[in-house]
Write a protein that holds these residues in place. Structure first.
Motif, short mmCIF file in Angstrom:
data_model
loop_
_atom_site.label_atom_id
_atom_site.label_comp_id
_atom_site.label_asym_id
_atom_site.label_seq_id
_atom_site.Cartn_x
_atom_site.Cartn_y
_atom_site.Cartn_z
N GLU A 12 1.01 -1.32 0.01
CA GLU A 12 0.02 -0.19 0.09
C GLU A 12 0.77 1.22 0.16
N GLU A 50 -1.56 -2.73 -4.22
CA GLU A 50 -2.90 -3.12 -3.77
C GLU A 50 -3.71 -1.96 -3.57
N ARG A 51 -3.21 -0.84 -3.03
CA ARG A 51 -4.10 0.28 -2.73
C ARG A 51 -3.18 1.64 -2.69
N HIS A 53 -3.21 5.54 -1.11
CA HIS A 53 -3.60 6.41 0.00
C HIS A 53 -3.24 7.79 -0.01
#
Length: 66
Positions: A12, A50-51, A53
């Motif tokens: 992430e 995956e992500r 932010h």
């Protein structure tokens, strides 16, 4: 030396950022540590994002990277 391995890792990342540079840094760190700790030469390490932010948000309820 234990031999060579192919591995995948998911991360992430903060955004906005240089995602390519962050993935390269993860790849270097993981391969160096595996060599140091286990004598394992990783011939291929795939880094999946995956992500993303926002680096501007301060959410602390998010879990750790798997």
């Amino acid at each position: 030396m234990l031999g060579e391995a192919r591995m995948r890792i998911a991360v992430e990342l903060g955004y906005p950022s240089d995602i390519g540079a962050q993935c390269a840094a993860v790849r270097r760190e993981v391969t160096e540590r595996l060599w140091t700790w286990a004598g394992m030469d990783v011939s291929d390490l795939a880094v999946s994002v995956e992500r993303l932010h926002s680096v501007h948000s301060r959410h602390t309820d998010r879990g750790r990277v798997r």
